[in-house]
Motif scaffolding. Structure first.
Motif, PDB file in Angstrom:
ATOM      1  N   ILE A 142       9.975  -7.021 -12.845  1.00  0.00           N
ATOM      2  CA  ILE A 142       9.501  -5.799 -13.518  1.00  0.00           C
ATOM      3  C   ILE A 142       9.568  -5.787 -15.216  1.00  0.00           C
ATOM      4  O   ILE A 142       8.803  -5.796 -16.074  1.00  0.00           O
ATOM      5  N   ALA A 143      10.971  -6.295 -15.532  1.00  0.00           N
ATOM      6  CA  ALA A 143      11.193  -6.583 -16.751  1.00  0.00           C
ATOM      7  C   ALA A 143      10.388  -7.604 -17.655  1.00  0.00           C
ATOM      8  O   ALA A 143       9.568  -7.645 -18.598  1.00  0.00           O
ATOM      9  N   LEU A 144       9.989  -8.693 -16.560  1.00  0.00           N
ATOM     10  CA  LEU A 144       9.210  -9.858 -16.965  1.00  0.00           C
ATOM     11  C   LEU A 144       7.894  -9.526 -16.982  1.00  0.00           C
ATOM     12  O   LEU A 144       6.993 -10.091 -17.837  1.00  0.00           O
ATOM     13  N   MET A 145       7.391  -8.337 -16.327  1.00  0.00           N
ATOM     14  CA  MET A 145       6.080  -8.209 -16.447  1.00  0.00           C
ATOM     15  C   MET A 145       5.755  -7.614 -17.892  1.00  0.00           C
ATOM     16  O   MET A 145       4.754  -7.795 -18.435  1.00  0.00           O
ATOM     17  N   LYS A 146       6.518  -6.703 -18.214  1.00  0.00           N
ATOM     18  CA  LYS A 146       6.450  -5.834 -19.716  1.00  0.00           C
ATOM     19  C   LYS A 146       6.410  -7.270 -20.604  1.00  0.00           C
ATOM     20  O   LYS A 146       5.619  -7.207 -21.574  1.00  0.00           O
ATOM     21  N   GLU A 147       7.300  -8.077 -20.485  1.00  0.00           N
ATOM     22  CA  GLU A 147       7.395  -9.262 -21.266  1.00  0.00           C
ATOM     23  C   GLU A 147       6.220 -10.060 -21.341  1.00  0.00           C
ATOM     24  O   GLU A 147       5.923 -10.607 -22.309  1.00  0.00           O
ATOM     25  N   THR A 148       5.297 -10.306 -20.261  1.00  0.00           N
ATOM     26  CA  THR A 148       4.238 -11.209 -20.162  1.00  0.00           C
ATOM     27  C   THR A 148       2.885 -10.242 -20.563  1.00  0.00           C
ATOM     28  O   THR A 148       1.709 -10.565 -20.020  1.00  0.00           O
ATOM     29  N   GLY A 149       3.165  -8.985 -21.083  1.00  0.00           N
ATOM     30  CA  GLY A 149       2.089  -8.047 -21.376  1.00  0.00           C
ATOM     31  C   GLY A 149       1.341  -7.187 -20.536  1.00  0.00           C
ATOM     32  O   GLY A 149       0.431  -6.747 -20.550  1.00  0.00           O
ATOM     33  N   HIS A 150       1.943  -7.003 -19.205  1.00  0.00           N
ATOM     34  CA  HIS A 150       1.291  -6.227 -18.154  1.00  0.00           C
ATOM     35  C   HIS A 150       1.408  -4.656 -18.392  1.00  0.00           C
ATOM     36  O   HIS A 150       2.377  -4.233 -18.983  1.00  0.00           O
ATOM     37  N   ASN A 151       0.123  -4.197 -18.615  1.00  0.00           N
ATOM     38  CA  ASN A 151       0.301  -2.790 -18.430  1.00  0.00           C
ATOM     39  C   ASN A 151      -0.057  -2.169 -17.071  1.00  0.00           C
ATOM     40  O   ASN A 151      -0.231  -0.896 -16.654  1.00  0.00           O
ATOM     41  N   SER A 152      -0.104  -3.120 -15.865  1.00  0.00           N
ATOM     42  CA  SER A 152      -0.634  -2.970 -14.469  1.00  0.00           C
ATOM     43  C   SER A 152      -0.279  -3.944 -13.523  1.00  0.00           C
ATOM     44  O   SER A 152      -0.125  -5.048 -14.099  1.00  0.00           O
ATOM     45  N   PHE A 153       0.243  -3.683 -12.456  1.00  0.00           N
ATOM     46  CA  PHE A 153       0.605  -4.775 -11.446  1.00  0.00           C
ATOM     47  C   PHE A 153       0.311  -4.189  -9.911  1.00  0.00           C
ATOM     48  O   PHE A 153       0.344  -2.961  -9.838  1.00  0.00           O
ATOM     49  N   ARG A 154      -0.407  -4.856  -9.297  1.00  0.00           N
ATOM     50  CA  ARG A 154      -0.759  -4.683  -7.825  1.00  0.00           C
ATOM     51  C   ARG A 154       0.185  -5.577  -7.081  1.00  0.00           C
ATOM     52  O   ARG A 154       0.220  -6.652  -6.944  1.00  0.00           O
ATOM     53  N   THR A 155       0.493  -4.557  -5.905  1.00  0.00           N
ATOM     54  CA  THR A 155       1.537  -5.341  -5.089  1.00  0.00           C
ATOM     55  C   THR A 155       1.063  -4.584  -3.511  1.00  0.00           C
ATOM     56  O   THR A 155       0.047  -3.567  -3.815  1.00  0.00           O
ATOM     57  N   SER A 156       1.819  -4.716  -2.580  1.00  0.00           N
ATOM     58  CA  SER A 156       1.517  -3.873  -1.252  1.00  0.00           C
ATOM     59  C   SER A 156       2.583  -3.153  -0.681  1.00  0.00           C
ATOM     60  O   SER A 156       3.761  -3.947  -0.889  1.00  0.00           O
ATOM     61  N   ILE A 157       2.624  -2.332   0.070  1.00  0.00           N
ATOM     62  CA  ILE A 157       3.474  -1.917   0.690  1.00  0.00           C
ATOM     63  C   ILE A 157       3.396  -2.525   2.255  1.00  0.00           C
ATOM     64  O   ILE A 157       2.406  -2.388   2.941  1.00  0.00           O
ATOM     65  N   GLN A 158       4.599  -2.989   2.762  1.00  0.00           N
ATOM     66  CA  GLN A 158       4.507  -3.661   4.134  1.00  0.00           C
ATOM     67  C   GLN A 158       4.513  -2.671   5.031  1.00  0.00           C
ATOM     68  O   GLN A 158       5.588  -1.833   5.169  1.00  0.00           O
ATOM     69  N   TRP A 159       3.559  -2.525   5.911  1.00  0.00           N
ATOM     70  CA  TRP A 159       3.547  -1.623   7.160  1.00  0.00           C
ATOM     71  C   TRP A 159       4.899  -2.029   8.069  1.00  0.00           C
ATOM     72  O   TRP A 159       5.481  -1.116   8.416  1.00  0.00           O
ATOM     73  N   SER A 160       5.212  -3.276   8.344  1.00  0.00           N
ATOM     74  CA  SER A 160       6.219  -3.564   9.102  1.00  0.00           C
ATOM     75  C   SER A 160       7.783  -3.253   8.481  1.00  0.00           C
ATOM     76  O   SER A 160       8.633  -3.195   9.113  1.00  0.00           O
ATOM     77  N   ARG A 161       7.667  -2.707   7.064  1.00  0.00           N
ATOM     78  CA  ARG A 161       9.002  -2.218   6.624  1.00  0.00           C
ATOM     79  C   ARG A 161       9.007  -0.931   6.698  1.00  0.00           C
ATOM     80  O   ARG A 161       9.937  -0.393   6.922  1.00  0.00           O
ATOM     81  N   LEU A 162       7.719  -0.064   6.342  1.00  0.00           N
ATOM     82  CA  LEU A 162       8.219   1.279   6.054  1.00  0.00           C
ATOM     83  C   LEU A 162       7.887   1.921   7.434  1.00  0.00           C
ATOM     84  O   LEU A 162       8.791   2.869   7.641  1.00  0.00           O
ATOM     85  N   ILE A 163       7.122   1.419   8.407  1.00  0.00           N
ATOM     86  CA  ILE A 163       7.202   1.984   9.814  1.00  0.00           C
ATOM     87  C   ILE A 163       7.351   0.584  10.635  1.00  0.00           C
ATOM     88  O   ILE A 163       6.143   0.152  11.295  1.00  0.00           O
ATOM     89  N   PRO A 164       8.425   0.415  10.951  1.00  0.00           N
ATOM     90  CA  PRO A 164       8.773  -0.906  11.580  1.00  0.00           C
ATOM     91  C   PRO A 164       8.205  -1.039  13.034  1.00  0.00           C
ATOM     92  O   PRO A 164       7.725  -2.250  13.366  1.00  0.00           O
ATOM     93  N   ASP A 165       7.901   0.063  13.489  1.00  0.00           N
ATOM     94  CA  ASP A 165       7.154  -0.072  14.988  1.00  0.00           C
ATOM     95  C   ASP A 165       5.724   0.159  14.923  1.00  0.00           C
ATOM     96  O   ASP A 165       4.911  -0.064  15.964  1.00  0.00           O
ATOM     97  N   GLY A 166       5.118   0.126  13.500  1.00  0.00           N
ATOM     98  CA  GLY A 166       3.806   0.324  13.565  1.00  0.00           C
ATOM     99  C   GLY A 166       3.453   1.682  13.508  1.00  0.00           C
ATOM    100  O   GLY A 166       2.438   2.486  12.952  1.00  0.00           O
ATOM    101  N   ILE A 167       4.143   2.627  14.478  1.00  0.00           N
ATOM    102  CA  ILE A 167       3.893   4.143  14.849  1.00  0.00           C
ATOM    103  C   ILE A 167       5.417   4.607  14.883  1.00  0.00           C
ATOM    104  O   ILE A 167       6.414   3.907  15.071  1.00  0.00           O
ATOM    105  N   GLY A 168       5.537   5.936  14.449  1.00  0.00           N
ATOM    106  CA  GLY A 168       6.656   6.531  14.721  1.00  0.00           C
ATOM    107  C   GLY A 168       7.519   6.637  13.714  1.00  0.00           C
ATOM    108  O   GLY A 168       6.963   7.171  12.241  1.00  0.00           O
ATOM    109  N   GLU A 169       8.781   6.433  13.794  1.00  0.00           N
ATOM    110  CA  GLU A 169       9.730   6.708  12.604  1.00  0.00           C
ATOM    111  C   GLU A 169       9.637   5.923  11.483  1.00  0.00           C
ATOM    112  O   GLU A 169       9.435   4.737  11.410  1.00  0.00           O
ATOM    113  N   VAL A 170       9.767   6.434  10.170  1.00  0.00           N
ATOM    114  CA  VAL A 170       9.656   6.162   9.015  1.00  0.00           C
ATOM    115  C   VAL A 170      10.888   5.359   8.559  1.00  0.00           C
ATOM    116  O   VAL A 170      12.131   6.134   8.681  1.00  0.00           O
TER     117      VAL A 170
END
Length: 463
Positions: free
Chosen positions: A65-93
């Motif tokens: 993220i420091a390198l993003m600033k260094e390369t002029g970024h004012n915005s950046f898109r990435t993704s939230i991994q469903w398999s990381r946030l809700i590992p079974d797809g449903i249920g516990e976070v």
């Protein structure tokens, strides 16, 4: 000539969780279809390189993220991994995932980089694929719950949300052309997956608007203009059919609330209509996007069929047209893709004229090059002037569209740093920043990254 872009233009880049984070089996994350497929068929992955480690963003995000600033970024898109946030797809976070994404979002904001968050980048949790993926009502509803969970956890700081990245790609690659898991070749099932994805998207949009979080929600579509070989009626018809299937199948319902009538007729005629309810159509109609992300890499050129397909062959879109290789076209020889900058203008004008001048931004555009080490200079960094020229030539056409009233609000390059890709591992490099896999993922800004800083700070460039 100086090309100056509108005030508050988004300059940045795009990536995805599964292609950059690594840490695939760390802190509670469970397998996606990619992790599973790699255990079953590692030979289908370039040089046998799987998705376990990718670019190590999970551990090096602060540096990145420091390198993003260094390369002029004012915005950046990435993704939230469903398999990381809700590992079974449903249920516990997963609390460790919540902590990770909170730290990433907070660090971006601290560095002046606006977070754009996407929710699905080809990475179906394996537990959800086993239930049928987006052919399954249960999975459609589970995705909508995942989306609403993300909005509630992070929506106080994230104000730019995107439901899917290139939703046509899992349809094509997973259900038509045997390129991605689950390696199905079945047009009717592909149509059902496409419809299910559209419905899941609409349910997420409905959930977001219902929370009234004062942000915007959209989708990222890879729009690939279909150019006919000639103005012959048969070639024009071929281009129209390709456009319906590959572009308008998603573009029309998410922006206008309805599927193209010609596409519906085509599916009905061939007995490929999906299963749906009238309530589904109402959900899609009533939940259109606030902003559109447009990924553009290459045009699609088509012509009328030369030969009819075998009657017993499984139906694919190319039964309706042939792809056409235009003589003397400009090519990226490493990727095998045509470089045609004017298409970015044609896309922008199409959105202006046929889609209510919907606010949009270029969410991906980029040039993958093999063997970039050949371009390393005596100072030790990669002198990728070809990437600078590629960006400039596309921005010139984008600038023309904006000057003619197109409602474009930004440009994001694919990608910030070299990352793993689904079929090619690290063969083609796209980044503004080099990632050295042989030296503890060492990051080195390329010439393009230094130039990008100037581009963003001056809000334009001379050409």
């Amino acid at each position: 000539m100086k090309y100056t872009f509108p005030e508050n233009f988004w300059w940045g880049s795009a990536a995805s969780g599964p292609q950059t984070e690594g840490a695939a089996d760390v802190d509670g994350r469970k397998p996606s279809i990619w992790d599973y497929w790699y255990t079953k068929e590692p030979g289908r992955f370039f040089n046998g390189v799987g998705p376990a480690n990718t670019s190590n963003f999970y551990y090096q995000y602060k540096e990145d993220i420091a390198l993003m600033k260094e390369t002029g970024h004012n915005s950046f898109r990435t993704s939230i991994q469903w398999s990381r946030l809700i590992p079974d797809g449903i249920g516990e976070v997963n609390p460790k995932a919540v902590d990770f994404y909170n730290r990433v979002i907070d660090e971006m904001i601290a560095q002046g980089v606006t977070p754009f968050m996407n929710l699905y980048h080809f990475d179906m949790p394996m537990s959800m694929q086993e239930k049928g993926g987006f052919e399954s009502r249960e999975v459609i509803d589970a995705y909508a719950t995942f989306a609403e969970t993300c909005f509630k956890l992070f929506g106080d700081r994230v104000k730019h949300w995107f439901t899917f990245n290139e939703p046509i790609v899992p349809v094509e690659a997973g259900y038509l052309y045997d390129m991605h898991y689950p390696n199905v070749v079945d047009f009717k099932r592909a149509v059902q997956v496409a419809f299910g994805t559209t419905l899941a998207h609409a349910k997420a949009v409905k959930a977001y608007h219902g929370l009234k979080q004062d942000g915007k929600i959209g989708i990222i579509l890879n729009l690939t203009p279909s150019y006919p070989r000639s103005q012959n009626e048969a070639d024009l018809r071929a281009a129209h059919l390709a456009d319906l299937i590959f572009n308008r199948s998603f573009l029309d319902p998410v922006t206008l609330g309805e599927f193209p009538k010609d596409l519906v007729e085509l599916l009905r005629e061939k007995n490929f209509l999906p299963e749906y309810t009238e309530e589904d159509l109402v959900t899609i109609k009533e939940n259109i996007i606030d902003i559109l992300g447009v990924n553009y890499y290459q045009p699609r050129r088509v012509k009328a069929k030369e030969y009819m397909p075998h009657p017993d062959a499984p139906f694919v879109p190319e039964h309706l047209f042939d792809n056409y290789e235009m003589p003397y076209r400009k090519m990226n020889p490493y990727r095998g893709w045509e470089i045609y900058e004017k298409a970015i203008y044609d896309i922008a004008i199409n959105i202006r004229d046929n889609y209510n001048n919907m606010p949009f931004f270029i969410s991906e555009n980029g040039m993958g090059v093999e063997g970039e080490d050949h371009y390393r200079n005596h100072e030790g960094y990669i002198e990728d002037t070809y990437r600078i020229d590629f960006i400039k030539s596309h921005l010139q056409w984008l600038h023309k569209a904006i000057s003619e009233g197109s409602n474009c609000q930004g440009y994001h390059l694919w990608t910030f740093m070299d990352c793993w890709s689904w079929a090619n591992a690290y063969k083609n490099r796209y980044g503004l920043v080099e990632v050295n896999l042989d030296d503890n993922y060492k990051r080195t800004v390329k010439a393009s990254g230094k130039w990008y800083k100037t581009l963003a700070s001056e809000n334009g460039f001379e050409a």
